[in-house]
Design a protein around this motif. Structure first.
Motif, mmCIF file in Angstrom:
data_model
loop_
_atom_site.group_PDB
_atom_site.id
_atom_site.type_symbol
_atom_site.label_atom_id
_atom_site.label_comp_id
_atom_site.label_asym_id
_atom_site.label_seq_id
_atom_site.Cartn_x
_atom_site.Cartn_y
_atom_site.Cartn_z
ATOM 1 N N HIS A 32 6.778 -4.628 1.940
ATOM 2 C CA HIS A 32 6.611 -6.053 2.113
ATOM 3 C C HIS A 32 7.650 -6.819 1.315
ATOM 4 N N LYS A 93 -0.485 -9.227 1.705
ATOM 5 C CA LYS A 93 0.193 -7.938 1.519
ATOM 6 C C LYS A 93 0.755 -7.769 0.104
ATOM 7 N N TYR A 95 -0.709 -8.218 -2.550
ATOM 8 C CA TYR A 95 -1.743 -7.648 -3.422
ATOM 9 C C TYR A 95 -2.335 -6.346 -2.887
ATOM 10 N N GLU A 96 -1.609 -5.691 -1.971
ATOM 11 C CA GLU A 96 -2.100 -4.413 -1.460
ATOM 12 C C GLU A 96 -2.217 -3.415 -2.617
ATOM 13 N N ASP A 98 -1.163 -0.485 -3.234
ATOM 14 C CA ASP A 98 0.030 0.239 -3.682
ATOM 15 C C ASP A 98 0.941 -0.620 -4.550
ATOM 16 N N HIS A 99 0.807 -1.933 -4.445
ATOM 17 C CA HIS A 99 1.660 -2.807 -5.246
ATOM 18 C C HIS A 99 0.918 -3.390 -6.445
ATOM 19 N N ARG A 142 -10.847 -5.979 -2.013
ATOM 20 C CA ARG A 142 -10.336 -4.826 -1.255
ATOM 21 C C ARG A 142 -10.995 -4.736 0.121
ATOM 22 N N GLN A 145 -9.403 -7.319 2.196
ATOM 23 C CA GLN A 145 -8.057 -6.879 2.557
ATOM 24 C C GLN A 145 -8.093 -5.870 3.697
ATOM 25 N N ARG A 146 -8.969 -4.869 3.591
ATOM 26 C CA ARG A 146 -9.051 -3.846 4.646
ATOM 27 C C ARG A 146 -9.428 -4.480 5.994
ATOM 28 N N ILE A 150 -4.857 -4.858 5.445
ATOM 29 C CA ILE A 150 -4.108 -4.607 4.205
ATOM 30 C C ILE A 150 -4.763 -3.423 3.532
ATOM 31 N N ASN A 151 -4.076 -2.305 3.528
ATOM 32 C CA ASN A 151 -4.637 -1.083 2.954
ATOM 33 C C ASN A 151 -3.793 -0.660 1.811
#
Length: 151
Positions: A32, A93, A95-96, A98-99, A142, A145-146, A150-151
């Motif tokens: 992103h 994205k 705040y997904e 992985d980041h 979360r 997000q899902r 956004i995962n």
């Protein structure tokens, strides 16, 4: 003496080459952008993103939703959609997991955060939240997000 001079020169050449190599590498095409979206068409205080709500929340996320409503929604908006001119959306994205891992939410709530992805100013620490409260808020965010891809 000459050997140490050669060693230093070689080190500087290798270090310089590494720096140049990093600078000329193209940005990865996946992932992103850290560039915030254009908010010029969003009313001041209006939601920054549209959030799809899941059909149901886990029991932890239900608790997190109540805590979020009491401690976070004044700034981050209803359902973490953000508020233009106030605070960013957490359903974004940026705040997904992985980041910004779950621990980053804990640190942000406890210590505050210097502005770095958005231009809303620094976030102050949030008083009156326990680590367990923040964990429930993270569960809520979360799940939102899902539900929004956004995962």
């Amino acid at each position: 003496m000459a050997k140490s001079g050669l060693f230093i020169a070689a080190f500087l050449v290798v270090a310089g080459a590494a720096i140049v190599w990093q600078q000329v590498q193209s940005a990865p095409s996946e992932g992103h952008s850290m560039t915030p979206p254009d908010l010029s068409q969003v009313a001041e205080g209006g939601p920054i993103v549209q959030v799809t709500i899941p059909a149901e929340f886990s029991s932890n996320a239900q608790i997190g939703k109540r805590v979020f409503g009491a401690k976070c929604a004044d700034c981050h908006g209803v359902n973490a959609a953000g508020q233009n001119g106030v605070a960013p959306p957490l359903v974004h994205k940026t705040y997904e997991p992985d980041h910004h891992g779950d621990g980053s939410f804990l640190l942000a709530a406890k210590n505050g955060v210097r502005a770095h992805h958005w231009r809303f100013g620094n976030m102050p620490p949030i008083e009156g939240l326990t680590d367990a409260d923040i964990k429930m808020v993270v569960a809520y965010v979360r799940e939102l997000q899902r539900a929004n891809g956004i995962n």
